[in-house]
Design a protein around this motif. Structure first.
Motif, mmCIF file in Angstrom:
data_model
loop_
_atom_site.group_PDB
_atom_site.id
_atom_site.type_symbol
_atom_site.label_atom_id
_atom_site.label_comp_id
_atom_site.label_asym_id
_atom_site.label_seq_id
_atom_site.Cartn_x
_atom_site.Cartn_y
_atom_site.Cartn_z
ATOM 1 N N LEU A 176 0.879 -1.630 0.192
ATOM 2 C CA LEU A 176 -0.022 -0.140 -0.245
ATOM 3 C C LEU A 176 0.749 0.918 0.095
ATOM 4 N N ASP A 177 0.308 2.205 -0.141
ATOM 5 C CA ASP A 177 0.939 3.716 -0.531
ATOM 6 C C ASP A 177 1.429 3.869 0.423
ATOM 7 N N TRP A 178 2.419 5.099 0.568
ATOM 8 C CA TRP A 178 2.630 6.035 2.422
ATOM 9 C C TRP A 178 1.830 7.181 2.872
ATOM 10 N N LYS A 210 8.704 2.399 5.293
ATOM 11 C CA LYS A 210 8.034 1.697 7.024
ATOM 12 C C LYS A 210 7.028 1.860 6.784
ATOM 13 N N GLN A 211 6.254 3.395 6.620
ATOM 14 C CA GLN A 211 5.025 3.400 6.987
ATOM 15 C C GLN A 211 4.064 2.668 5.795
ATOM 16 N N ALA A 212 4.883 2.437 4.184
ATOM 17 C CA ALA A 212 3.732 1.578 3.967
ATOM 18 C C ALA A 212 4.581 0.205 3.980
ATOM 19 N N LEU A 213 4.533 -0.354 4.775
ATOM 20 C CA LEU A 213 5.233 -1.743 5.739
ATOM 21 C C LEU A 213 4.272 -2.103 6.405
ATOM 22 N N ARG A 215 0.990 -0.322 7.274
ATOM 23 C CA ARG A 215 0.179 -0.031 6.634
ATOM 24 C C ARG A 215 -0.817 -0.913 6.438
ATOM 25 N N THR A 216 0.213 -1.923 5.510
ATOM 26 C CA THR A 216 0.184 -2.861 4.332
ATOM 27 C C THR A 216 -0.526 -3.938 5.206
ATOM 28 N N TYR A 217 0.239 -3.893 6.603
ATOM 29 C CA TYR A 217 0.461 -5.415 7.424
ATOM 30 C C TYR A 217 -0.850 -5.387 7.893
ATOM 31 N N LEU A 224 0.529 -8.165 1.876
ATOM 32 C CA LEU A 224 1.726 -8.127 2.518
ATOM 33 C C LEU A 224 1.719 -10.307 2.400
ATOM 34 N N GLU A 225 1.294 -10.896 2.309
ATOM 35 C CA GLU A 225 1.797 -12.025 2.028
ATOM 36 C C GLU A 225 2.592 -12.292 0.582
ATOM 37 N N ARG A 226 1.592 -11.792 -0.045
ATOM 38 C CA ARG A 226 2.372 -12.092 -1.660
ATOM 39 C C ARG A 226 3.715 -10.622 -1.613
ATOM 40 N N ALA A 227 3.614 -10.402 -1.041
ATOM 41 C CA ALA A 227 4.726 -9.422 -1.597
ATOM 42 C C ALA A 227 5.802 -10.238 -1.086
ATOM 43 N N GLU A 228 7.274 -9.725 -1.776
ATOM 44 C CA GLU A 228 8.259 -10.298 -1.442
ATOM 45 C C GLU A 228 9.579 -9.555 -0.958
ATOM 46 N N LEU A 229 9.279 -9.358 0.760
ATOM 47 C CA LEU A 229 10.116 -8.600 1.040
ATOM 48 C C LEU A 229 11.520 -8.785 1.522
ATOM 49 N N THR A 230 12.234 -7.845 1.206
ATOM 50 C CA THR A 230 13.668 -8.136 1.093
ATOM 51 C C THR A 230 13.879 -8.414 2.390
ATOM 52 N N SER A 231 15.571 -8.869 3.052
ATOM 53 C CA SER A 231 16.045 -8.851 4.372
ATOM 54 C C SER A 231 15.400 -7.147 5.366
ATOM 55 N N GLU A 232 16.304 -6.131 4.792
ATOM 56 C CA GLU A 232 16.140 -5.195 5.527
ATOM 57 C C GLU A 232 14.456 -4.460 6.384
ATOM 58 N N GLN A 233 13.545 -4.925 4.641
ATOM 59 C CA GLN A 233 11.835 -4.572 4.442
ATOM 60 C C GLN A 233 11.387 -5.073 5.890
#
Ligand code: 4FV
Length: 246
Positions: A176-178, A210-213, A215-217, A224-233
């Protein structure tokens, strides 16, 4: 790209696409949108395009003769490889990924239904795929067709200027957008997050991600389940959740 919309309300659709980003893209010749009505192919004086459903039940159904005639006439005018799409609640969900796929094509032929729907034989003979804009029932396919036109046209090369780049859109990064802010810095006691005034672009980008992550969470765990997150994300998300829960 060329887009043709087969609809019982051609004037409405032709007017609606003149607005905003789509309208500007049409003016610039980046996309051409035409409309055609099945009623133009009705053989009788009443311009009949619908009839009662076999098997009984409420409402009417779009007839296959007039709908197919309109779709075939349209296809004859469109570039080879154009995708023929019916907008229907029983279709596959429209997503940003699907919009990106369609934006690569030379043409789109969109059939906007009315009444209870269209005779199934139209879908069997003249339609490549059915797309839905959401799990609710509308009174016609025109609004879904306009939604699809909007989300595809803004992805065409050169349609959005740098300032408007689609690259930062929601879902483009699968999140989702920030939150967005503009002047004034303080509105009725509500201040803009200081990091956005810092000029520190690394910190700003980190805050936005961080906000996008977060909010999506909170709002769309399915996305979020479908998003391939990096370790940093993933670390940023954990930080967000920690701060939220403590
Ligand atoms: C719809 C949707 C939708 C169903 C019967 C038009 C209506 C009527 N289309 N996403 N949701 N269509 O409700 O795309 O003909």
């Amino acid at each position: 790209m060329r887009i043709a919309v087969v609809t019982l309300f051609p004037a409405w659709v032709a007017e609606a696409v003149k607005i905003g980003v789509v309208g500007r893209a049409i003016e610039r010749g980046q996309v051409q949108v035409t409309t055609l009505s099945p009623r133009d192919f009705a053989g009788d004086v009443h311009g009949t395009v619908d009839d009662r459903p076999y098997g009984g039940g409420p409402g009417m159904v779009l007839k296959c003769e007039t709908a197919c005639a309109a779709l075939r006439a349209t296809r004859a005018q469109m570039p080879p490889g154009s995708r023929r799409i019916y907008l229907g609640a029983e279709g596959a969900p429209l997503t940003q990924r699907k919009a990106s796929e369609l934006a690569q094509l030379p043409g789109l032929i969109l059939l906007a239904g009315r009444y209870e729907g269209v005779d199934e034989r139209v879908l069997a003979t003249e339609i490549d795929e059915t797309i839905s804009i959401g799990d609710y029932v509308l009174s016609g396919g025109e609004l879904p067709a306009l939604v699809l036109v909007d989300t595809v046209v803004r992805l065409l090369p050169g349609v959005l200027g740098d300032a408007e780049s689609a690259g930062q859109d929601s879902f483009t990064a699968g999140l989702l957008d920030w939150p967005h802010y503009t002047r004034p810095e303080n509105f009725e006691g509500l201040a803009v997050p200081p990091v956005l005034l810092s000029g520190n672009h690394a910190a700003i980008n980190r805050w936005r991600m961080k906000q996008a992550l977060g909010r999506t969470y909170e709002r769309r765990p399915d996305v979020l389940e479908r998003a391939e997150l990096t370790s940093e994300q993933r670390e940023l998300l954990n930080e967000y959740v920690r701060e939220r829960t403590h």
